[in-house]
Design an enzyme around this catalytic site. Structure first.
Site, short mmCIF file in Angstrom:
data_model
loop_
_atom_site.label_atom_id
_atom_site.label_comp_id
_atom_site.label_asym_id
_atom_site.label_seq_id
_atom_site.Cartn_x
_atom_site.Cartn_y
_atom_site.Cartn_z
N LYS A 116 0.80 -1.21 0.06
CA LYS A 116 0.08 0.07 -0.12
C LYS A 116 0.82 1.33 0.05
O LYS A 116 0.28 2.41 -0.54
CB LYS A 116 -0.81 0.05 1.17
CG LYS A 116 -2.12 -1.01 0.92
CD LYS A 116 -3.24 -0.86 2.18
CE LYS A 116 -4.10 -1.95 1.91
NZ LYS A 116 -5.11 -2.04 3.16
N LYS A 196 -5.24 -9.30 -10.39
CA LYS A 196 -6.43 -9.62 -9.41
C LYS A 196 -7.58 -8.33 -10.10
O LYS A 196 -7.14 -7.16 -10.27
CB LYS A 196 -5.94 -9.18 -8.27
CG LYS A 196 -7.01 -9.79 -7.19
CD LYS A 196 -6.48 -9.89 -5.74
CE LYS A 196 -7.73 -9.99 -4.71
NZ LYS A 196 -7.23 -9.80 -3.48
N LYS A 199 -10.96 -2.45 -8.86
CA LYS A 199 -11.81 -1.14 -9.59
C LYS A 199 -10.65 -0.28 -9.97
O LYS A 199 -10.72 0.52 -10.98
CB LYS A 199 -12.64 -0.61 -8.66
CG LYS A 199 -13.94 -0.92 -8.86
CD LYS A 199 -15.08 0.02 -7.94
CE LYS A 199 -16.16 -0.71 -7.92
NZ LYS A 199 -17.01 -0.63 -6.64
#
Ligand code: SF4
Length: 330
Positions: A116, A196, A199
């Site tokens: 992240k 994967k 969005k």
């Protein structure tokens, strides 16, 4: 009676990756509740989402959309506890207590923190770093014994178990050590066939998308690259379209894909068209329920309020005990 806990980010409308990887399993767990003597607690984790810098209006819109989709998919607020994390402030209170027994070094080793941080280098905040502590609090606040997780969440769950052990060593035993229930769903790749479904990568099909959009998107989906021409045989194991067939098509159709692909008996467009038909039929009742809920938003709000009330009852009881163990004066 055992408790199963699972959380989902308020990412707005559900896409096929969320649906197959998590929500479908939630509905199955809910259906087994009585027979398994299980209570399901499902949480939309909006406190977690604020570590990613969403605009306030966007966060609340996505939270409601997620709740609507979960209800449309079959989460039943009469049988499961469905609520929004920030409606139960005991989550952050317990996370603070747990942070006092969580070593910095353990958090620094979490691969999701590194991933992240790479994705948002301009916003590497403390919340992102201590995310797994809040996740541990989410679980043990309800004394959950079982947590359905994908492979990518195993490291966080192992840390949650370690945090529980450290809490117990310092303040005495009160929580069960949560166990992972690994979902058997394979990783659902996006339409690009590489990453994967997500969005942010723009490679998804959402559950509410119109039929023609689903057909158009599937028509452009990546396939086995060996099938350059119609007459080239392919390997369905290397094709994400085949993976989706295994979820949405019956055994005969899956066999038809297998044979047709390996012998070049069918073309990819034909194969994708059959998938589109089955996917659209599968999603039809979900979309009908979603339309009903969107027409009556008070139903969604009522379900979340009632879910928060029930969750808070459990959370308050846990925190009463935690405060006493820790020695917070009351
Ligand atoms: Fe994929 Fe179907 Fe084409 Fe085979 S025939 S490569 S399974 S789309």
């Amino acid at each position: 009676m055992q408790t199963v806990f699972s959380g989902i980010q308020p990412s707005g409308e559900l896409h096929l990756g969320n649906y197959l990887g998590a929500v479908r399993n939630w509905v199955a767990l809910q259906d087994l509740q009585e027979q398994d003597r299980t209570q399901c607690v499902f949480c939309i984790v909006d406190y977690h989402a604020i570590t990613q810098g969403l605009e306030p209006g966007e966060l609340s819109r996505r939270t409601v959309e997620m709740a609507t989709d979960l209800l449309a998919c079959g989460i039943d607020p009469a049988r499961s506890i469905l609520f929004v994390q920030s409606h139960v402030p005991e989550h952050t209170e317990l996370a603070w207590v747990l942070s006092a027994v969580t070593p910095m070094g353990d958090l620094g080793r979490m691969t999701q923190f590194k991933d992240k941080s790479d994705k948002q280098p301009e916003n590497i905040n403390v919340g992102l770093f201590s995310y797994p502590v809040l996740q541990a609090a989410d679980i043990i606040l309800y004394r959950a014994q079982v947590v359905p997780v994908g492979q990518d969440q195993l490291q966080h769950l192992e840390l949650a178990r370690e945090i529980v052990r450290r809490f117990h060593a310092r303040w005495g035993e009160i929580f069960p050590e949560p166990q992972a229930r690994l979902t058997s769903t394979p990783k659902i790749l996006g339409l690009d066939g590489n990453a994967k479904m997500s969005k942010s990568l723009g490679n998804t099909i959402t559950l509410g998308e119109p039929d023609e959009v689903i057909r158009r998107k599937l028509a452009t989906a990546a396939t086995d690259p060996a099938r350059v021409r119609r007459k080239d045989p392919g390997n369905p194991e290397l094709c994400n379209v085949n993976t989706l067939h295994t979820f949405f098509s019956d055994v005969d159709r899956v066999q038809w894909v297998r044979e047709g692909c390996t012998t070049a008996g069918i073309g990819c467009l034909e194969c994708k068209g059959a998938l589109a038909d089955n996917l659209i039929a599968h999603l039809a009742p979900i979309r009908a329920r979603k339309a009903e809920l969107e027409a009556r938003p008070a139903l969604v709000e009522e379900a979340l309020r009632e879910g928060a009330r029930r969750a808070r009852e459990l959370a308050r009881a846990t925190m009463l005990e935690v405060r006493a163990r820790v020695g917070l004066w009351s």
